[in-house]
Each structure stands twice: as C-alpha cells, then as structure tokens.
Design a protein around this motif. Structure first.
Motif, short mmCIF file in Angstrom:
data_model
loop_
_atom_site.label_atom_id
_atom_site.label_comp_id
_atom_site.label_asym_id
_atom_site.label_seq_id
_atom_site.Cartn_x
_atom_site.Cartn_y
_atom_site.Cartn_z
N PHE A 180 0.84 -1.20 0.00
CA PHE A 180 0.00 0.00 0.00
C PHE A 180 0.88 1.25 0.00
N ALA A 181 0.52 2.19 -0.84
CA ALA A 181 1.31 3.42 -0.94
C ALA A 181 1.14 4.31 0.28
N THR A 182 -0.05 4.27 0.90
CA THR A 182 -0.35 5.17 2.01
C THR A 182 -1.25 4.47 3.03
N LYS A 183 -1.37 5.10 4.19
CA LYS A 183 -2.30 4.59 5.21
C LYS A 183 -3.73 4.68 4.72
N GLU A 184 -4.02 5.72 3.93
CA GLU A 184 -5.38 5.86 3.36
C GLU A 184 -5.71 4.68 2.45
N ALA A 185 -4.72 4.23 1.68
CA ALA A 185 -4.96 3.14 0.73
C ALA A 185 -5.36 1.85 1.44
N VAL A 186 -4.70 1.53 2.56
CA VAL A 186 -5.05 0.30 3.27
C VAL A 186 -6.42 0.42 3.91
N ALA A 187 -6.80 1.65 4.28
CA ALA A 187 -8.11 1.84 4.91
C ALA A 187 -9.26 1.58 3.96
N ILE A 188 -9.05 1.81 2.66
CA ILE A 188 -10.16 1.66 1.70
C ILE A 188 -9.94 0.45 0.78
N GLU A 189 -9.26 -0.57 1.30
CA GLU A 189 -8.97 -1.74 0.48
C GLU A 189 -10.25 -2.40 -0.04
N ALA A 190 -11.31 -2.42 0.75
CA ALA A 190 -12.57 -3.03 0.28
C ALA A 190 -13.12 -2.26 -0.92
N GLU A 191 -12.99 -0.96 -0.90
CA GLU A 191 -13.40 -0.13 -2.04
C GLU A 191 -12.52 -0.44 -3.26
N THR A 192 -11.23 -0.58 -3.04
CA THR A 192 -10.31 -0.90 -4.13
C THR A 192 -10.64 -2.25 -4.75
N GLU A 193 -10.99 -3.23 -3.91
CA GLU A 193 -11.37 -4.55 -4.42
C GLU A 193 -12.53 -4.44 -5.40
N LEU A 194 -13.52 -3.62 -5.04
CA LEU A 194 -14.69 -3.44 -5.90
C LEU A 194 -14.29 -2.91 -7.26
N TRP A 195 -13.52 -1.83 -7.29
CA TRP A 195 -13.20 -1.19 -8.57
C TRP A 195 -12.18 -1.98 -9.36
N THR A 196 -11.30 -2.70 -8.69
CA THR A 196 -10.38 -3.58 -9.42
C THR A 196 -11.15 -4.68 -10.13
N GLY A 197 -12.13 -5.26 -9.42
CA GLY A 197 -12.96 -6.29 -10.03
C GLY A 197 -13.77 -5.75 -11.20
N TYR A 198 -14.29 -4.53 -11.05
CA TYR A 198 -15.06 -3.89 -12.11
C TYR A 198 -14.21 -3.67 -13.36
N LEU A 199 -13.01 -3.13 -13.19
CA LEU A 199 -12.14 -2.88 -14.34
C LEU A 199 -11.69 -4.20 -14.99
#
Length: 206
Positions: A58-77
């Motif tokens: 993770f590049a930042t503390k913010e990035a690890v906090a929103i990992e569930a959100e990232t999972e969604l958009w990674t799956g979408y793309l």
C-alpha cells in the motif's frame, strides 16, 4: 482466500494474503483507535509484517483503509476489460458492475460497510475515495473510447463512466445506511433500481 485464487502462483497468493492481513488489521485498529491516531508501525505490528512490506502493498495509510473499495473497482475494471461490449453501453456497464460485485468474496459486505463507516469519521479518506473513483472513471472512459473507436474529445464515454459510479454511490450509500440490509442481493437490487432511474431522471423537467 477465494477458491479461484488457489490456481494463482504461490508468490501471488502470498501477496494477496499479506494485503488482506494488513487491511483486516487496519480496519480493526482504525475502529478501535481512530484513523488519525493509528500509526503505520502499529499496523505492521498487528499484521506481523515489516514496514517495507507494508509499503510494497500500500502506498499510504489511506490506501489500506479503503482496500474493500479498491477490491470493488479492481474487479469492475478487470471484468470490463475481459468482456465484449454489446447493446446499449450503460446497460452493459450495469451488467459488468453487477458481475464484479457478485464475484466479490462473501466477507466483502462486512468489510465494505466497516470501510464506509470509517470514511465518515476521517475526511481525508473521503478525498482518497473520490480520487480513486475518478481514476476508475478515466480508465473506463478510455476503454470505451477505444472499444467503440470514438473520436478524441467525445464526452459520452466519460459521462457514462460517471453515471455508473453515481448509480453505485446512490445504491451503496443507501445499503450501508441500512447496515447491509438484504445482503449482497439487496445491494444488487438497489444498484438495479439506481440504473433504472437514470433514463427517467434525464427526462425529468419542471
């Protein structure tokens, strides 16, 4: 770890496990201590990894906090790029997003709700989410422009990409506010209704 991940190389499976361990530790600590009060050192201690391992994941503390959100958009793309586009594009984007949501791990619902509740307590996280979604919209618009051979400067792909994330935001916000009522099927029904309202909303006049 989802069953499909068992087919991945060992190194990739380890990388995924490390990301999940860090994300799970982060959500737990952020809920207990608050986002701002939790340090990266505390996160790596809780996940039993090194600081360098954290920053590889993770590049930042913010990035690890929103990992569930990232999972969604990674799956979408990923789903978007692996599907052929046929018929009305907005309908196709709804179907692709639906497929991506349906494929998320069973425990994603709980983690996403916790993530959105955390975002409400930390303004910096909201900015991070909005920035990430804008990046997703750009990638979707570029993909649509290429697939449909549209001229440079055509605004329609960007508008469709933003309508999709707006429909998601409307559906997801209501679902989280209801504490995930109806589970995954309830979320998908809210998403269906949000997309169905778009044509009528565009025709609304005073």
């Amino acid at each position: 770890m989802p069953a499909d991940d068992r087919a991945l190389p060992l190194r990739e499976r380890k990388r995924i496990r490390t990301r999940r361990a860090l994300a799970d530790a982060a959500l737990r600590l952020f809920a207990e201590k608050g986002f701002a009060a939790t340090t990266v050192e505390e996160l790596v201690d809780a996940a039993e990894v090194s600081r360098s391992t954290f920053f590889r994941a993770f590049a930042t503390k913010e990035a690890v906090a929103i990992e569930a959100e990232t999972e969604l958009w990674t799956g979408y793309l990923d789903t978007l790029t692996s599907h052929d586009l046929t018929g009305p594009v907005l309908t196709a984007l709804h179907d692709i997003l639906t497929d991506a949501i349906a494929a998320l791990p069973e425990d994603w619902d709980e983690r996403y709700i916790a993530t959105r509740q955390l975002v409400l307590t930390a303004p910096s996280l909201l900015g991070h989410v909005e920035y990430a979604r804008s990046g997703v919209e750009t990638q979707v618009a570029q993909h649509l422009s290429g697939k449909l051979a549209l001229p440079e400067g055509d605004l329609r792909p960007r508008i469709l990409a933003e309508l999709t994330t707006t429909a998601w935001s409307t559906a997801g916000r209501g679902w989280v506010a209801d504490n995930g009522k109806g589970g995954r099927s309830g979320l998908l029904e809210r998403l269906r209704l949000a997309f169905a309202a778009i044509p009528a909303a565009l025709q609304l006049s005073a």
